[in-house]
Design a protein around this motif. Structure first.
Motif, PDB file in Angstrom:
ATOM      1  N   ILE A 294       0.936  -1.100   0.265  1.00  0.00           N
ATOM      2  CA  ILE A 294      -0.215   0.070   0.220  1.00  0.00           C
ATOM      3  C   ILE A 294       1.108   1.074  -0.101  1.00  0.00           C
ATOM      4  O   ILE A 294       0.953   1.848  -0.917  1.00  0.00           O
ATOM      5  CB  ILE A 294      -1.257  -0.067   1.153  1.00  0.00           C
ATOM      6  N   ALA A 295       1.781   1.527   0.856  1.00  0.00           N
ATOM      7  CA  ALA A 295       3.003   2.021   0.960  1.00  0.00           C
ATOM      8  C   ALA A 295       3.717   2.588   0.197  1.00  0.00           C
ATOM      9  O   ALA A 295       3.352   3.751  -0.940  1.00  0.00           O
ATOM     10  CB  ALA A 295       3.894   2.513   2.157  1.00  0.00           C
ATOM     11  N   ASN A 296       4.347   1.365  -1.054  1.00  0.00           N
ATOM     12  CA  ASN A 296       4.702   1.589  -2.325  1.00  0.00           C
ATOM     13  C   ASN A 296       3.501   2.015  -3.354  1.00  0.00           C
ATOM     14  O   ASN A 296       4.161   3.163  -4.281  1.00  0.00           O
ATOM     15  CB  ASN A 296       5.000   0.549  -2.887  1.00  0.00           C
ATOM     16  N   MET A 297       2.719   1.775  -3.205  1.00  0.00           N
ATOM     17  CA  MET A 297       1.217   1.989  -4.200  1.00  0.00           C
ATOM     18  C   MET A 297       1.422   3.859  -4.484  1.00  0.00           C
ATOM     19  O   MET A 297       1.377   4.403  -5.637  1.00  0.00           O
ATOM     20  CB  MET A 297      -0.027   0.879  -4.437  1.00  0.00           C
ATOM     21  N   VAL A 298       1.112   4.252  -3.092  1.00  0.00           N
ATOM     22  CA  VAL A 298       0.703   5.198  -2.608  1.00  0.00           C
ATOM     23  C   VAL A 298       1.738   6.283  -3.358  1.00  0.00           C
ATOM     24  O   VAL A 298       2.066   7.282  -3.813  1.00  0.00           O
ATOM     25  CB  VAL A 298       0.627   6.121  -0.874  1.00  0.00           C
ATOM     26  N   LEU A 299       3.056   5.790  -3.115  1.00  0.00           N
ATOM     27  CA  LEU A 299       4.127   6.720  -3.072  1.00  0.00           C
ATOM     28  C   LEU A 299       4.636   6.766  -4.969  1.00  0.00           C
ATOM     29  O   LEU A 299       4.364   7.597  -5.451  1.00  0.00           O
ATOM     30  CB  LEU A 299       6.252   5.897  -3.148  1.00  0.00           C
ATOM     31  N   ARG A 300       4.392   5.625  -5.936  1.00  0.00           N
ATOM     32  CA  ARG A 300       4.646   5.315  -7.294  1.00  0.00           C
ATOM     33  C   ARG A 300       3.201   6.103  -7.252  1.00  0.00           C
ATOM     34  O   ARG A 300       3.452   6.845  -8.531  1.00  0.00           O
ATOM     35  CB  ARG A 300       3.916   3.532  -7.141  1.00  0.00           C
ATOM     36  N   ILE A 305      -5.067   7.340  -0.674  1.00  0.00           N
ATOM     37  CA  ILE A 305      -5.291   6.617  -0.450  1.00  0.00           C
ATOM     38  C   ILE A 305      -5.897   6.780   1.333  1.00  0.00           C
ATOM     39  O   ILE A 305      -5.825   7.059   1.629  1.00  0.00           O
ATOM     40  CB  ILE A 305      -5.525   5.487  -0.936  1.00  0.00           C
ATOM     41  N   ASN A 306      -7.506   6.223   0.937  1.00  0.00           N
ATOM     42  CA  ASN A 306      -7.932   6.168   2.316  1.00  0.00           C
ATOM     43  C   ASN A 306      -8.527   4.701   2.853  1.00  0.00           C
ATOM     44  O   ASN A 306      -9.137   4.572   2.091  1.00  0.00           O
ATOM     45  CB  ASN A 306      -9.768   7.254   2.270  1.00  0.00           C
ATOM     46  N   ILE A 307      -7.693   4.959   3.963  1.00  0.00           N
ATOM     47  CA  ILE A 307      -7.890   3.267   4.677  1.00  0.00           C
ATOM     48  C   ILE A 307      -9.595   3.064   5.108  1.00  0.00           C
ATOM     49  O   ILE A 307      -9.166   3.956   6.391  1.00  0.00           O
ATOM     50  CB  ILE A 307      -6.718   2.497   5.275  1.00  0.00           C
ATOM     51  N   LEU A 308     -10.779   2.534   4.937  1.00  0.00           N
ATOM     52  CA  LEU A 308     -11.543   2.343   6.125  1.00  0.00           C
ATOM     53  C   LEU A 308     -11.833   1.767   6.416  1.00  0.00           C
ATOM     54  O   LEU A 308     -11.968   1.195   7.811  1.00  0.00           O
ATOM     55  CB  LEU A 308     -13.072   2.342   4.533  1.00  0.00           C
ATOM     56  N   ARG A 309     -10.445   0.432   5.688  1.00  0.00           N
ATOM     57  CA  ARG A 309     -11.212  -0.513   7.162  1.00  0.00           C
ATOM     58  C   ARG A 309      -9.759  -2.114   7.456  1.00  0.00           C
ATOM     59  O   ARG A 309      -9.408  -2.022   6.375  1.00  0.00           O
ATOM     60  CB  ARG A 309     -12.336  -1.758   7.471  1.00  0.00           C
ATOM     61  N   ALA A 310      -8.901  -2.230   8.215  1.00  0.00           N
ATOM     62  CA  ALA A 310      -7.858  -3.689   7.827  1.00  0.00           C
ATOM     63  C   ALA A 310      -7.836  -3.799   9.397  1.00  0.00           C
ATOM     64  O   ALA A 310      -8.683  -3.772  10.701  1.00  0.00           O
ATOM     65  CB  ALA A 310      -7.036  -2.131   8.206  1.00  0.00           C
ATOM     66  N   ASP A 311      -8.478  -5.348   8.682  1.00  0.00           N
ATOM     67  CA  ASP A 311      -8.872  -6.608   9.895  1.00  0.00           C
ATOM     68  C   ASP A 311      -8.079  -7.734   9.741  1.00  0.00           C
ATOM     69  O   ASP A 311      -7.628  -8.307   8.728  1.00  0.00           O
ATOM     70  CB  ASP A 311      -9.846  -6.396   9.992  1.00  0.00           C
ATOM     71  N   THR A 312      -7.425  -8.361  10.514  1.00  0.00           N
ATOM     72  CA  THR A 312      -6.998 -10.071  10.430  1.00  0.00           C
ATOM     73  C   THR A 312      -8.160 -10.400  10.969  1.00  0.00           C
ATOM     74  O   THR A 312      -8.561 -10.756  11.916  1.00  0.00           O
ATOM     75  CB  THR A 312      -5.334 -10.075  11.001  1.00  0.00           C
ATOM     76  N   LYS A 313      -8.327 -11.508   9.910  1.00  0.00           N
ATOM     77  CA  LYS A 313      -9.507 -12.712  10.562  1.00  0.00           C
ATOM     78  C   LYS A 313      -8.366 -14.023  10.041  1.00  0.00           C
ATOM     79  O   LYS A 313      -7.787 -14.278   9.446  1.00  0.00           O
ATOM     80  CB  LYS A 313     -10.805 -13.111   9.660  1.00  0.00           C
ATOM     81  N   ASN A 314      -9.290 -14.675  11.174  1.00  0.00           N
ATOM     82  CA  ASN A 314      -8.987 -16.353  11.441  1.00  0.00           C
ATOM     83  C   ASN A 314      -9.551 -17.434  10.102  1.00  0.00           C
ATOM     84  O   ASN A 314     -11.126 -17.332  10.852  1.00  0.00           O
ATOM     85  CB  ASN A 314      -8.775 -16.475  12.396  1.00  0.00           C
ATOM     86  N   GLU A 335      -7.765   2.407 -11.929  1.00  0.00           N
ATOM     87  CA  GLU A 335      -8.077   0.797 -12.958  1.00  0.00           C
ATOM     88  C   GLU A 335      -6.489   0.617 -12.676  1.00  0.00           C
ATOM     89  O   GLU A 335      -6.220  -0.283 -12.640  1.00  0.00           O
ATOM     90  CB  GLU A 335      -8.109   1.479 -14.372  1.00  0.00           C
ATOM     91  N   ASP A 336      -4.946   2.290 -12.375  1.00  0.00           N
ATOM     92  CA  ASP A 336      -3.887   1.711 -12.458  1.00  0.00           C
ATOM     93  C   ASP A 336      -3.373   1.064 -11.391  1.00  0.00           C
ATOM     94  O   ASP A 336      -2.495   0.093 -11.167  1.00  0.00           O
ATOM     95  CB  ASP A 336      -2.740   2.415 -12.996  1.00  0.00           C
ATOM     96  N   MET A 337      -4.276   1.228 -10.622  1.00  0.00           N
ATOM     97  CA  MET A 337      -4.027   0.622  -8.915  1.00  0.00           C
ATOM     98  C   MET A 337      -4.353  -0.845  -8.651  1.00  0.00           C
ATOM     99  O   MET A 337      -3.750  -0.902  -8.414  1.00  0.00           O
ATOM    100  CB  MET A 337      -5.301   1.800  -8.109  1.00  0.00           C
ATOM    101  N   LYS A 338      -5.661  -0.881  -9.675  1.00  0.00           N
ATOM    102  CA  LYS A 338      -6.227  -2.158  -9.012  1.00  0.00           C
ATOM    103  C   LYS A 338      -5.005  -3.071  -9.770  1.00  0.00           C
ATOM    104  O   LYS A 338      -4.697  -4.119  -9.330  1.00  0.00           O
ATOM    105  CB  LYS A 338      -6.890  -2.385  -9.904  1.00  0.00           C
TER     106      LYS A 338
END
Ligand SMILES: Nc1ncnc2c1ncn2[C@@H]1O[C@H](COP(=O)(O)OP(=O)(O)O)[C@@H](O)[C@H]1O
Ligand SMILES: [Mg+2]
Lengths: 356, 220
Positions: A294-300, A305-314, A335-338
């Motif tokens: 994510i960090a690299n993508m923002v730099l690139r 970008i806005n992180i709405l949610r981050a979570d770890t699930k098992n 599109e490029d980001m995707k």
């Protein structure tokens, strides 16, 4: 102004064989007509004991409870029962008669409760027919008309709570006490029950006292809140004031914990943020690269970008990271980001108004 | 040789057994239900705690229940005579059977009522329902499945006791089994009587269970 509920220096000590439990110590509250008053605290703080003192299901060890200016301790057993009919209650586990159908459950307070006794009238002043008619109206209000003949075991938790609310409203109470009424329900159902309570408060002017351990419930519907900690009143006031300027450690703790609850209110806010935005969900699994994608993508791309949610699930024993991102408005960059993310082996999907 | 007299005797024995069992169960419940309600209500976690009343009923129940039925039968003969007019025979057996059954039934009612979810009772209290209303409209209603299971158990147990009454000439199938099987070694007659007893228990059991399931609204 004297409130509809006035609690003065209330203490309650349970004498048990092993020890005396000081469940409540010197609680004073004033609740005004039409308030939705939250009482929040950790488990074991004494909330249930406090709410049970409000209708004298539990007699305080010392201190007074006044309902509409009347000290409950001065009432005879009979007068007290008549009073209780005006102070309805709903519970975490609904407490419906399991052997009676929905309509009979709602008729119960009309036929067998303390109504009508107050003015020296006899019990059951209402005929069975009138009670059923009233019950049908109430079912309409809570949106359960088609379940009139169902038994509680055939209903979901939310439906049971709706029936319990209809039952509570049957005798035209002035006050509705809710002891953890949404604690056994999932977030969506909680939301709908809270909306129903709000509607009841608005339409009928019923004063509502809400006991909860969830800050999100207080934030959602309460006008005022009291924070109880270890049997003592830590802080009370308007919800907005306490949220903005919590003075006590307990209040701060609960607010922080509330933020972390990650439940409905957060979800709502998230939904608002997602409106009209392009949002994607990406999933990391164990074999995703260790590159800070994510960090690299923002730099690139040089775009925030806005992180709405981050979570770890098992998921099935494997830790999976999940993130919901809101992308910049420019479609080309989206599109490029995707493409960038897919190249790095991440599963990407577009989401709108995601549901947990 | 099986004769028609024997068939008649078996038929009469069955009727006597049914008479004793059903009547004793009925009287047992007339005494046991109030006792069970009182026990459940006056218990320290009940809706009207009363240590003195609870203790007295508790002791009575325990004493009567710990006396073996045969001893009880003999002990209360004077009472039986007072009520029925004589101390032997089918009708006379109903008295000791009732006395033995009542505390046992009271205990079963007590435990059935104590199974009722305390939250439901609290809800009724919060509506201003009186103690009497809660007993009649909440406790007995919510506990009815469990109470019916209790009736089934009571019928089986009392039927068993009634057979013991045969020893003192109480009549019924138990009496027949005793007289022919034990005193005259006519074991085929005893066997038939025993089989009939077993069938009766089975019928009670099946009917009771079916009814309690049918009346239960909790699972569906
Ligand atoms: N009937 C009772 N007898 C003894 N202790 C009790 C009784 N009811 C509640 N308590 C004790 O009082 C304290 C507060 O309980 P409660 O009011 O149920 O808390 P909360 O509803 O906030 O979780 C707890 O420590 C609990 O163990
Ligand atoms: Mg509680």
């Amino acid at each position: 102004m004297a409130g509809i509920i006035e609690v003065h220096h209330l203490s309650k000590t349970f004498v048990t064989r092993d020890a005396d439990v000081e469940a409540l110590q010197d609680i004073s509250l004033s609740i005004q007509t039409g308030d939705i008053y939250g009482i929040i605290g950790m488990s074991g703080a004494g909330k249930s004991t406090l709410v049970r003192c409000l209708n004298f299901l539990e007699r305080p060890t010392s201190g007074t409870v006044e309902i509409e200016g009347k000290d409950l301790s001065t009432l005879s057993e009979k007068e007290l029962r008549a009073r209780r009919a005006e102070i309805a209650m709903i519970f975490q586990h609904f407490n419906l008669l399991m052997q009676k159908n929905v309509i009979d459950n709602i008729c119960f307070p009309l036929l067998y409760g303390g109504v009508g006794k107050k003015d020296g009238g006899k019990r059951g002043t209402m005929s069975k027919k009138d009670a059923r008619k009233r019950a049908a109206e109430l079912l309409e209000i809570v949106g359960m008309s088609e379940k009139a003949k169902a038994y509680p075991s055939q209903l979901s938790g939310g439906q049971k709570q709706r029936v319990a609310i209809a039952r509570a409203l049957a005798a035209n109470p002035k006050i509705l006490l809710c002891d953890e009424a949404t604690s056994a329900l999932d977030p969506q159902t909680t939301q709908s029950i809270l909306q129903l309570l709000k509607q009841i408060n608005r339409d009928y002017g019923i004063t509502i006292v809400i006991i909860t351990h969830e800050m999100s419930v207080v934030r959602e519907i309460c006008s005022h809140v009291a924070i109880i900690s270890e049997g003592r009143l830590a802080e009370q006031g308007r919800v907005t004031d306490i949220f903005e300027h919590p003075r006590t450690k307990e209040a701060k703790e609960l607010i922080v914990k509330g933020e972390g609850e990650g439940s409905r209110t957060l979800e709502n806010r998230q939904r608002d943020l997602m409106k009209g935005k392009c949002c994607i969900r990406i999933v990391f699994s164990v074999n995703s690269s260790f590159e800070p994608v994510i960090a690299n993508m923002v730099l690139r791309f040089g775009q925030p970008i806005n992180i709405l949610r981050a979570d770890t699930k098992n998921v099935e024993g494997i830790a999976r990271g999940e993130m919901i991102l809101s992308l910049p408005d420019d479609v080309r960059i989206q599109e490029d980001m995707k493409a960038y993310l897919v190249e790095r082996g991440l599963a990407v999907e577009e989401v709108d108004g995601y549901v947990d | 040789m099986w004769t028609s007299e024997m068939t008649l005797m078996m038929w009469e024995g069955t009727l006597e057994t049914l008479f004793m069992t059903l009547l004793s169960t009925l009287f047992g419940y007339l005494l046991g239900v109030p006792m069970g309600i009182a026990l459940a209500v006056t218990d320290k976690n009940g809706i009207r705690p009363n240590a003195a009343v609870y203790k007295i009923l508790d002791v009575i129940a325990n004493i009567v229940r710990s006396i073996p039925f045969l001893i009880l039968l003999i002990l209360i003969m004077p009472l039986t005579k007072l009520i029925v007019g004589r101390s032997y025979g089918t009708a006379a057996t109903v008295v000791p059977l009732t006395v033995a059954a009542a505390p046992f039934i009271g205990r079963m009612i007590e435990s059935s009522l104590k199974e009722v979810d305390h939250g439901v009772i609290e809800a009724a209290q919060s509506m201003g329902a009186s103690t009497m209303t809660i007993i009649v409209r909440v406790l007995l209603v919510e506990a009815r499945t469990s109470i019916l299971v209790g009736v089934t158990i009571a019928l089986g147990t009392i039927l068993g006791y009634s057979a013991m009454a045969g020893i003192v000439g109480g009549g019924g199938l138990g009496d027949i089994a005793m007289r022919y099987g034990y005193y005259r070694y006519e074991s085929d007659i005893m066997l038939v009587a025993v089989v009939l007893l077993v069938i009766l228990v089975q019928i009670f059991q099946t009917l009771g269970m079916r009814m309690s399931v049918k009346l239960d609204r909790r699972k569906r």
